[in-house]
Write an enzyme that holds these catalytic residues in place. Sequence first.
Site, short mmCIF file in Angstrom:
data_model
loop_
_atom_site.label_atom_id
_atom_site.label_comp_id
_atom_site.label_asym_id
_atom_site.label_seq_id
_atom_site.Cartn_x
_atom_site.Cartn_y
_atom_site.Cartn_z
N TYR A 187 4.05 -35.18 -93.65
CA TYR A 187 3.73 -36.01 -92.48
C TYR A 187 3.64 -37.47 -92.96
O TYR A 187 2.64 -38.15 -92.73
CB TYR A 187 2.41 -35.59 -91.84
CG TYR A 187 2.24 -34.11 -91.56
CD1 TYR A 187 2.64 -33.57 -90.34
CD2 TYR A 187 1.67 -33.25 -92.51
CE1 TYR A 187 2.46 -32.21 -90.07
CE2 TYR A 187 1.50 -31.90 -92.25
CZ TYR A 187 1.89 -31.39 -91.03
OH TYR A 187 1.71 -30.05 -90.76
N GLN A 242 -0.34 -48.76 -89.69
CA GLN A 242 -1.78 -48.63 -89.50
C GLN A 242 -2.34 -49.91 -88.89
O GLN A 242 -1.96 -51.00 -89.30
CB GLN A 242 -2.46 -48.37 -90.85
CG GLN A 242 -2.08 -47.04 -91.48
CD GLN A 242 -2.85 -45.87 -90.90
OE1 GLN A 242 -3.75 -46.04 -90.07
NE2 GLN A 242 -2.48 -44.68 -91.31
N GLU A 284 8.97 -36.06 -92.88
CA GLU A 284 8.50 -36.63 -91.62
C GLU A 284 9.46 -36.22 -90.51
O GLU A 284 10.67 -36.19 -90.71
CB GLU A 284 8.43 -38.17 -91.79
CG GLU A 284 8.41 -38.99 -90.53
CD GLU A 284 7.17 -38.75 -89.67
OE1 GLU A 284 6.06 -38.70 -90.21
OE2 GLU A 284 7.34 -38.61 -88.44
N CYS A 317 -19.90 -56.52 -75.41
CA CYS A 317 -18.64 -56.71 -74.70
C CYS A 317 -18.86 -56.55 -73.20
O CYS A 317 -19.36 -55.54 -72.75
CB CYS A 317 -17.62 -55.68 -75.18
SG CYS A 317 -16.08 -55.80 -74.28
N CYS A 332 -10.81 -59.91 -76.94
CA CYS A 332 -11.40 -58.58 -77.15
C CYS A 332 -12.08 -58.58 -78.51
O CYS A 332 -11.57 -59.16 -79.46
CB CYS A 332 -10.28 -57.54 -77.08
SG CYS A 332 -10.68 -55.97 -77.84
N CYS A 390 -12.94 -51.08 -69.34
CA CYS A 390 -11.79 -51.04 -70.25
C CYS A 390 -11.52 -49.65 -70.81
O CYS A 390 -10.41 -49.15 -70.74
CB CYS A 390 -12.02 -52.05 -71.37
SG CYS A 390 -10.98 -51.83 -72.80
N CYS A 426 -13.07 -48.86 -76.09
CA CYS A 426 -14.14 -48.47 -77.02
C CYS A 426 -14.99 -47.39 -76.36
O CYS A 426 -15.09 -47.33 -75.14
CB CYS A 426 -15.04 -49.68 -77.32
SG CYS A 426 -14.18 -51.00 -78.20
N CYS A 447 -7.18 -37.46 -89.09
CA CYS A 447 -7.69 -38.38 -88.08
C CYS A 447 -8.48 -37.62 -87.02
O CYS A 447 -8.85 -38.18 -85.99
CB CYS A 447 -6.55 -39.18 -87.46
SG CYS A 447 -5.26 -38.17 -86.78
N ASP A 449 -1.09 -35.59 -94.17
CA ASP A 449 -1.72 -36.51 -93.22
C ASP A 449 -1.18 -36.19 -91.82
O ASP A 449 -0.45 -36.97 -91.23
CB ASP A 449 -1.37 -37.95 -93.64
CG ASP A 449 -2.06 -39.00 -92.77
OD1 ASP A 449 -2.88 -38.65 -91.91
OD2 ASP A 449 -1.75 -40.20 -92.96
N1 SAH Z 1 0.93 -40.82 -93.55
C1 SAH Z 1 1.40 -41.77 -92.59
C2 SAH Z 1 1.50 -41.27 -91.14
C3 SAH Z 1 0.50 -40.29 -90.65
S1 SAH Z 1 0.52 -40.05 -88.91
C4 SAH Z 1 0.57 -43.04 -92.65
O1 SAH Z 1 -0.48 -43.08 -93.26
O2 SAH Z 1 0.98 -44.06 -92.09
C5 SAH Z 1 1.19 -38.43 -88.76
C6 SAH Z 1 2.71 -38.38 -88.88
O3 SAH Z 1 3.12 -37.02 -88.75
C7 SAH Z 1 3.46 -39.14 -87.80
O4 SAH Z 1 4.35 -40.05 -88.42
C8 SAH Z 1 4.24 -38.05 -87.03
O5 SAH Z 1 5.51 -38.49 -86.60
C9 SAH Z 1 4.37 -36.99 -88.09
N2 SAH Z 1 4.57 -35.61 -87.59
C10 SAH Z 1 4.07 -35.04 -86.46
N3 SAH Z 1 4.39 -33.75 -86.40
C11 SAH Z 1 5.12 -33.48 -87.51
C12 SAH Z 1 5.75 -32.30 -88.01
N4 SAH Z 1 5.68 -31.13 -87.36
N5 SAH Z 1 6.41 -32.38 -89.19
C13 SAH Z 1 6.49 -33.55 -89.88
N6 SAH Z 1 5.91 -34.68 -89.44
C14 SAH Z 1 5.25 -34.66 -88.28
#
Ligand code: SAH
Length: 372
Positions: free
Chosen positions: A232, A203, A254, A6, A89, A12, A15, A329, A302
């Site tokens: 989450y 995603q 959430e 690239c 890109c 940029c 990456c 993540c 998550d």
């Molecule tokens: N599982 C989902 C999103 C994961 S990203 C997927 O795979 O698409 C993490 C998520 O946690 C986000 O949507 C964010 O808004 C949420 N989040 C962040 N802090 C939080 C909290 N204290 N309680 C509940 N959700 C929360």
Amino acid sequence: MEIKVCKHYKKCGGCQLDMPYPQQLVYKQNLEQRLLGKFCKIEPIIGMYYPYHYRNKVQAAFGFDQRRKQIISGVYQSSSHKIVCVDSCMIEDKKADEIIVSVRKLVRDFRFLPRHVLVKRGFSTNEIMVVVVTDSPIFPAKHNFVKALLKLHPEITTIIHNINPYDTSLVLGERETVLYGKGYIEDRLMGCTFRISARSFYQINPTQTEKLYGTAIEYAGLTGNESFFDAYCGTGTIGIIAAKNGAKSVLGVELNKDAVKDAISNAKRNQIENIRFTCADATEYILGMAAAKESVDVIMMDPPRAGSTEEFLDAVAKLAPPRVVYVSCNPETLARDLQYITKKGYKAKKIQPVDMFPHTAHVETVVLLSKG
Ligand code: SAH
């Protein structure tokens, strides 16, 4: 494997790994080994077969180059307000890049300057959304602009005008008008359909997302009888897939209320009835569940990059489900949280890294935890 180079890499900043892809996988595997190796064996990272043009969401900043006297579009040079002109890109969807270049040519004739243009494409449905972001509600000759853009790209399925008067790092403002089509697109993941609007989270690498979710669902070990807690949960994707793949009942929690709305409509869209969503802080909510001694068979978590909280993990230990699946993540906060929960009677049984973002330093991890 074909290796691409690239020319924008240095300026940029999108990456971070300037090395051949096979070497990137070794780098990420070693990182996981160093941070998580003491908890259990690390499975070989799931890499991408073709690690290019995987981003289904592309945004470009627009500006005027005073020296060349022309409109440019691309990315902000790392931590500055200067735009690096990028036409294509290596990690972005090719079609999205083509559309952005067309918009750049068109706005010259239409004599206006957007702030940003955002393109999202549903890889499995081929629906395409274009969002033109301007700082004022005035969009000169918008109907002719839409006509001209559709003539160049009849494959576009919806066009949105978003107004963002503020100079912040957020690309999209609160107000939007649909100029063409239904105002959203849909995509399919693991047999379920999800609605993607301009502002909703989805995603960005659907190919690898199926591998990530597939691993998470496999680790959940669903047989048709489980109550499944999706903490989450974002727009409900994992919970909806679990509801369709053997969970008896699903509860998603959430914090973001727009995401909860999307989750509810996604569940309806997939005709799933054994699922509920609540807008709450995950820690506060699970503390309530633990106090009420509710029974849960699987906890899926998550959390964002900051990871979870000690209170959340204490409540998990109190609820004592046979299986906990942690999707992370950020391996650093994951290591911290595993350190904590493994002192409370849980053991990591499997750790699977997934490369969701080739060429960047990010790595995603799925962990199966169970008692004893
Ligand atoms: N599982 C989902 C999103 C994961 S990203 C997927 O795979 O698409 C993490 C998520 O946690 C986000 O949507 C964010 O808004 C949420 N989040 C962040 N802090 C939080 C909290 N204290 N309680 C509940 N959700 C929360």
